[in-house]
Design a protein around this motif. Structure first.
Motif, mmCIF file in Angstrom:
data_model
loop_
_atom_site.group_PDB
_atom_site.id
_atom_site.type_symbol
_atom_site.label_atom_id
_atom_site.label_comp_id
_atom_site.label_asym_id
_atom_site.label_seq_id
_atom_site.Cartn_x
_atom_site.Cartn_y
_atom_site.Cartn_z
ATOM 1 N N GLU A 112 -10.493 -4.596 4.253
ATOM 2 C CA GLU A 112 -10.153 -3.217 4.611
ATOM 3 C C GLU A 112 -11.099 -2.706 5.696
ATOM 4 O O GLU A 112 -10.690 -2.148 6.690
ATOM 5 N N ASP A 113 -12.398 -2.928 5.475
ATOM 6 C CA ASP A 113 -13.395 -2.412 6.410
ATOM 7 C C ASP A 113 -13.324 -3.116 7.747
ATOM 8 O O ASP A 113 -13.294 -2.505 8.794
ATOM 9 N N LEU A 114 -13.303 -4.437 7.677
ATOM 10 C CA LEU A 114 -13.402 -5.233 8.887
ATOM 11 C C LEU A 114 -12.234 -5.025 9.844
ATOM 12 O O LEU A 114 -12.397 -4.818 11.038
ATOM 13 N N TYR A 115 -11.010 -5.091 9.299
ATOM 14 C CA TYR A 115 -9.827 -5.022 10.160
ATOM 15 C C TYR A 115 -9.370 -3.584 10.401
ATOM 16 O O TYR A 115 -8.438 -3.355 11.154
ATOM 17 N N GLY A 116 -9.994 -2.639 9.737
ATOM 18 C CA GLY A 116 -9.686 -1.227 9.991
ATOM 19 C C GLY A 116 -8.331 -0.777 9.474
ATOM 20 O O GLY A 116 -7.745 0.154 10.024
ATOM 21 N N LEU A 173 1.040 2.792 5.662
ATOM 22 C CA LEU A 173 2.179 1.906 5.392
ATOM 23 C C LEU A 173 1.726 0.573 4.802
ATOM 24 O O LEU A 173 2.474 -0.068 4.072
ATOM 25 N N VAL A 174 0.546 0.141 5.168
ATOM 26 C CA VAL A 174 0.006 -1.098 4.589
ATOM 27 C C VAL A 174 -1.416 -0.838 4.109
ATOM 28 O O VAL A 174 -2.118 0.009 4.666
ATOM 29 N N ARG A 175 -1.793 -1.564 3.058
ATOM 30 C CA ARG A 175 -3.197 -1.478 2.631
ATOM 31 C C ARG A 175 -3.595 -2.763 1.925
ATOM 32 O O ARG A 175 -2.727 -3.571 1.575
ATOM 33 N N VAL A 176 -4.893 -2.933 1.751
ATOM 34 C CA VAL A 176 -5.362 -4.157 1.109
ATOM 35 C C VAL A 176 -5.331 -3.964 -0.405
ATOM 36 O O VAL A 176 -5.884 -2.997 -0.932
ATOM 37 N N LEU A 177 -4.673 -4.892 -1.082
ATOM 38 C CA LEU A 177 -4.556 -4.821 -2.541
ATOM 39 C C LEU A 177 -5.795 -5.447 -3.189
ATOM 40 O O LEU A 177 -6.502 -6.233 -2.551
ATOM 41 N N LEU A 221 2.567 -3.542 1.013
ATOM 42 C CA LEU A 221 3.434 -2.642 1.783
ATOM 43 C C LEU A 221 3.685 -1.396 0.938
ATOM 44 O O LEU A 221 4.089 -1.510 -0.225
ATOM 45 N N CYS A 222 3.465 -0.235 1.501
ATOM 46 C CA CYS A 222 3.577 1.001 0.717
ATOM 47 C C CYS A 222 4.565 1.948 1.391
ATOM 48 O O CYS A 222 4.687 1.946 2.612
ATOM 49 N N ASN A 223 5.205 2.745 0.592
ATOM 50 C CA ASN A 223 6.080 3.768 1.155
ATOM 51 C C ASN A 223 5.371 5.114 1.038
ATOM 52 O O ASN A 223 5.309 5.683 -0.047
ATOM 53 N N PRO A 224 4.837 5.633 2.144
ATOM 54 C CA PRO A 224 4.049 6.864 2.051
ATOM 55 C C PRO A 224 4.879 8.059 1.579
ATOM 56 O O PRO A 224 4.318 9.047 1.126
ATOM 57 N N ALA A 225 6.219 7.949 1.679
ATOM 58 C CA ALA A 225 7.057 9.058 1.202
ATOM 59 C C ALA A 225 6.984 9.154 -0.315
ATOM 60 O O ALA A 225 7.257 10.205 -0.887
ATOM 61 N N VAL A 226 6.655 8.052 -0.970
ATOM 62 C CA VAL A 226 6.545 8.045 -2.427
ATOM 63 C C VAL A 226 5.200 7.376 -2.784
ATOM 64 O O VAL A 226 5.165 6.219 -3.206
ATOM 65 N N PRO A 227 4.116 8.109 -2.628
ATOM 66 C CA PRO A 227 2.785 7.476 -2.728
ATOM 67 C C PRO A 227 2.489 6.854 -4.088
ATOM 68 O O PRO A 227 1.643 5.962 -4.179
ATOM 69 N N ASP A 228 3.200 7.296 -5.141
ATOM 70 C CA ASP A 228 2.896 6.752 -6.472
ATOM 71 C C ASP A 228 3.486 5.355 -6.686
ATOM 72 O O ASP A 228 3.181 4.694 -7.676
ATOM 73 N N GLN A 229 4.356 4.937 -5.817
ATOM 74 C CA GLN A 229 5.026 3.653 -6.040
ATOM 75 C C GLN A 229 4.048 2.479 -5.942
ATOM 76 O O GLN A 229 3.040 2.553 -5.240
ATOM 77 N N ILE A 230 4.410 1.417 -6.647
ATOM 78 C CA ILE A 230 3.552 0.222 -6.608
ATOM 79 C C ILE A 230 3.818 -0.514 -5.294
ATOM 80 O O ILE A 230 4.979 -0.782 -4.949
ATOM 81 N N ILE A 244 -3.768 -6.850 14.223
ATOM 82 C CA ILE A 244 -3.510 -8.219 13.752
ATOM 83 C C ILE A 244 -4.517 -8.512 12.645
ATOM 84 O O ILE A 244 -5.708 -8.233 12.803
ATOM 85 N N ALA A 245 -4.059 -9.069 11.550
ATOM 86 C CA ALA A 245 -4.985 -9.385 10.455
ATOM 87 C C ALA A 245 -4.368 -10.469 9.576
ATOM 88 O O ALA A 245 -3.138 -10.613 9.531
ATOM 89 N N PRO A 246 -5.224 -11.207 8.861
ATOM 90 C CA PRO A 246 -4.674 -12.114 7.844
ATOM 91 C C PRO A 246 -3.951 -11.262 6.808
ATOM 92 O O PRO A 246 -4.365 -10.121 6.564
ATOM 93 N N ILE A 247 -2.917 -11.798 6.190
ATOM 94 C CA ILE A 247 -2.209 -10.985 5.177
ATOM 95 C C ILE A 247 -2.658 -11.369 3.772
ATOM 96 O O ILE A 247 -2.085 -10.921 2.789
ATOM 97 N N HIS A 248 -3.684 -12.209 3.670
ATOM 98 C CA HIS A 248 -4.222 -12.597 2.368
ATOM 99 C C HIS A 248 -5.698 -12.970 2.533
ATOM 100 O O HIS A 248 -6.217 -12.944 3.652
ATOM 101 N N ARG A 249 -6.362 -13.246 1.441
ATOM 102 C CA ARG A 249 -7.789 -13.609 1.419
ATOM 103 C C ARG A 249 -8.680 -12.479 1.943
ATOM 104 O O ARG A 249 -9.778 -12.717 2.450
ATOM 105 N N LEU A 250 -8.169 -11.244 1.843
ATOM 106 C CA LEU A 250 -8.934 -10.140 2.416
ATOM 107 C C LEU A 250 -10.080 -9.690 1.515
ATOM 108 O O LEU A 250 -10.836 -8.795 1.876
ATOM 109 N N ASN A 251 -10.193 -10.279 0.340
ATOM 110 C CA ASN A 251 -11.385 -10.006 -0.463
ATOM 111 C C ASN A 251 -12.445 -11.102 -0.288
ATOM 112 O O ASN A 251 -13.426 -11.142 -1.005
ATOM 113 N N GLU A 252 -12.216 -11.981 0.677
ATOM 114 C CA GLU A 252 -13.225 -12.991 1.036
ATOM 115 C C GLU A 252 -13.760 -12.634 2.416
ATOM 116 O O GLU A 252 -12.982 -12.308 3.306
#
Ligand code: PLP
Length: 649
Positions: free
Chosen positions: A26-30, A38-42, A49-58, A494-502
């Motif tokens: 999250e920090d590194l790739y901003g 719309l996207v965030r690190v899980l 992928l998140c829908n900001p119109a419905v922020p409570d959604q998983i 541009i960012a990897p879409i996985h391994r973001l906790n490494e």
């Protein structure tokens, strides 16, 4: 030797044994800076992928989407469109104007149109019309083909079709006749030349047309589209030409049909002040045109609403110093002030915002198929007969320290240059030159490791050190999927879409599948700014390492080309189900090799026949066995029917 510095974000690099400390993604790739929610690190380190119109959604796990598509037979590279993102942006654009209008007690309305040129793909246009219907969101067309697209849709009852661009007689006839079918079509005159042409057809078919004039604003904008604005812009009429049009229409008793004024400053305008000034100038024109008898009620300010690709929130080429809501408030406020000053009724405000509607909704996902590393951990042993310059390179290790790193780098660069020169003039053997290259790589690796172990030090990386970054070879074509990166240095996150906790332990530039040196990405959006390399994870054996290029829905699909015969990628549109899952709404298979062949005038059937004849000659001459022939023909057929991208084994 003179030295300069390069501003690479000091990420740990070139040391696989570095501790993996705090989750870095999250920090590194901003993500939090540019993601527009719309996207965030899980927590599992994957992109969600998140829908900001419905922020409570998983959120939906993007890697899980890719894997699930793979199981369905849909391979990387994939252009992924998220329908929810598109709807969210259209609702937000329209919502922003509605709120601004309410808040500022503006007495007109807002009516947006989507410029088809920004993304003409049927799936995208269909959805825009669908999602836009409640907002009376219309279409802007700039050619006959785009007009046909617009006329083949059921638009909202009041939705506008704005016809810009150069128009021939059949275009004008169709546009005019469409009014009879109930379409709210506006023909924007681009030059005085078009007046008689339009009015003659209008007379002939007995239709009072809805006409607009495109004016050329004198205000200029900065950025990539500066040439679309100001006196030298290609489209639009000068004051003198506009007056010519008004007079010609008055003479033919059509001035009441001049209902819309159009202007367009360019795309991705970074500075809200420039937008405000341009709108102000457009309003001044509007007032003057009304004063000379034009029956104006629509003010179309064109496109230009930008996207914050970098998250800098600044007036730079790839960012904007305003939000969508600020844009709406500034436009409405400016129009209201000028109209009130001249006691003119508040017009319907039209924007042709393309980029801001579609950019966010698409992303390119691709795997890394190979990695070229420029590191060496093998020390080079000095020998008595080494050339003195080679010996000097090897000695650098003895005085390498954080304090003297710049000096070491300078020395290394100097001796390597000298060695190359000696080799070039024949005064050094191939063996010695090769040994010097190995020593150079080893020393570079030591310098990089030293800097990576001390990321907090204020040592600035010596210039050229980024040239030692890895090359990550991606399964995509820059020219087909990301042409603006090549053409105008566009930045996309541009960012990897996985391994973001490494913590990533390498840094790389990204190279595509074409054999073109321009097919490389060497500028990246990071939390700390723009870097010349991307922090990446070491690709494990047998691992599919995926990168995502975000916010590519505007212009990229339209402008892409067939460089090296890489065709359209697989395209998938998904909907998020809000419970962490997704639904495939549409799939468009990427081009096969046969398809791209036919685009460049080959007949795949004819090619196969010719190949068969060549192979048959091989059999006849005894160079191939009949079984070889069978295998070769089978391979040819498999290839010609396959994906143009790397398909793995
Ligand atoms: C006439 C016109 N309107 C609208 C647009 C779309 O602009 P943007 O994508 O910046 O909203 C363009 C593209 O440059 C254009 O030429």
């Amino acid at each position: 030797m003179a030295t300069a510095t390069t501003t690479i974000t000091p990420v740990p690099a070139f040391s696989d044994d570095l501790e993996t400390t705090a989750p870095a993604g999250e920090d590194l790739y901003g993500f939090s800076r540019w993601s527009a929610d719309l996207v965030r690190v899980l927590p599992n380190g994957n992109v969600g992928l998140c829908n900001p119109a419905v922020p409570d959604q998983i959120p939906t796990d993007l890697l899980a989407v890719v894997k699930s598509l793979q199981l369905r037979g849909i391979r990387s590279p994939i252009l992924l469109r998220v329908a929810d993102f598109l709807k969210y942006r259209i609702d937000r654009l329209n919502g922003a104007f509605t709120e601004a209008i309410d808040e500022l007690e503006y007495r007109g309305t807002y009516q947006g149109v989507f410029p088809i040129k920004v993304n003409q793909q049927a799936q995208v246009v269909d959805r825009i019309i669908d999602y836009g219907r409640v907002h009376n969101f219309g279409l802007e067309v700039g050619s006959k083909a785009e007009l046909l697209i617009a006329l083949s849709h059921e638009l909202g009852p009041k939705a506008a079709i704005i016809c810009n661009g150069v128009k021939d007689e059949s275009f004008l006839r169709l546009a005019l006749m469409s009014q009879r079918l109930g379409f709210n079509t506006f023909i924007v005159l681009e030059s005085p030349r078009e007046v008689d042409l339009v009015l003659n057809i209008a007379d002939e078919v007995n239709i009072r047309p809805r006409l607009g004039v495109r004016i050329k604003l004198t205000n200029t904008v900065s950025g990539n589209w500066a040439r679309s604005s100001g006196d030298r812009s290609t489209f639009g009429m000068t004051v003198a030409q506009v007056m010519e049009v008004v007079e010609a229409m008055g003479e033919r008793d059509y001035l009441d049909c001049l209902v819309l004024q159009h202007s367009h400053l360019g795309s991705q305008i970074g500075n809200i002040l420039e937008i405000r000034q341009a709108v102000q100038e457009a309003c001044r024109f509007y007032c003057e045109l009304s004063a000379v008898g034009a029956n104006l009620s629509y003010l179309d300010i064109g496109g230009g609403l930008g996207v914050d690709y970098t998250g800098e929130h600044a007036a730079t080429a790839n960012s904007v110093n305003y939000s969508l809501e600020e844009y709406a408030v500034n436009v409405v406020d400016t129009v209201k002030i000028v109209m009130d000053e001249h006691s003119i009724e508040h017009p319907t405000i039209v924007t042709e915002s393309g980029r801001a509607c579609v950019a966010h909704s698409s992303m390119l996902l691709f795997n890394i198929i190979d990695v070229t590393e420029f590191t060496s951990s093998t020390p080079v042993v000095a020998e008595a007969d080494d050339h003195p310059y080679l010996a000097s390179i090897l000695e650098i290790e003895e005085y390498l320290s954080l304090e003297r790193v710049q000096e070491c780098w300078n020395d290394l660069a100097y001796y390597r240059g000298e060695i190359r020169q000696l080799f070039g003039v024949g005064r050094l053997s191939l063996k010695q030159a090769a040994k010097a290259e190995r020593a150079h790589l080893y020393l570079l690796s030591l310098i990089n490791d030293l800097l990576a172990r001390n990321p907090a030090s204020d040592v600035e990386l010596p210039e050229g050190l980024d040239l030692t970054a890895d090359i990550y070879h991606g399964n995509f074509s820059l020219f087909q999927s990301l042409p603006d990166i090549w053409a105008i240095d566009q930045l996309h996150p541009i960012a990897p879409i996985h391994r973001l906790n490494e913590t990533p332990t390498r840094h790389a530039v990204i190279s595509d599948m074409t054999c073109d040196s321009d097919g490389t990405i060497g500028r990246f959006v990071l939390a700390d700014g723009i870097a010349s390399t991307l922090p990446v994870h070491k690709v494990e054996p047998d691992e599919d390492y995926y990168l995502g290029v975000f916010f590519i829905g505007a212009y990229q699909e339209t402008l892409g080309d067939l460089h090296n015969m890489f065709g359209d990628t697989n395209v998938v549109t998904i909907g998020l189900d809000g419970r962490g899952g997704f639904e495939v709404l549409h799939e468009q298979e990427g081009d096969t090799v046969a398809e791209v062949m036919s685009y460049v005038e080959y007949s795949p059937r004819g090619m196969l026949d010719r190949f068969k004849a060549i192979v048959e000659r091989g059999v006849a001459s005894g160079r191939l066995s009949p079984t070889d022939r069978r295998h070769m023909i089978a391979s040819f057929k498999q290839s010609i029917n396959g994906y143009t991208y790397f398909e793995g084994s």
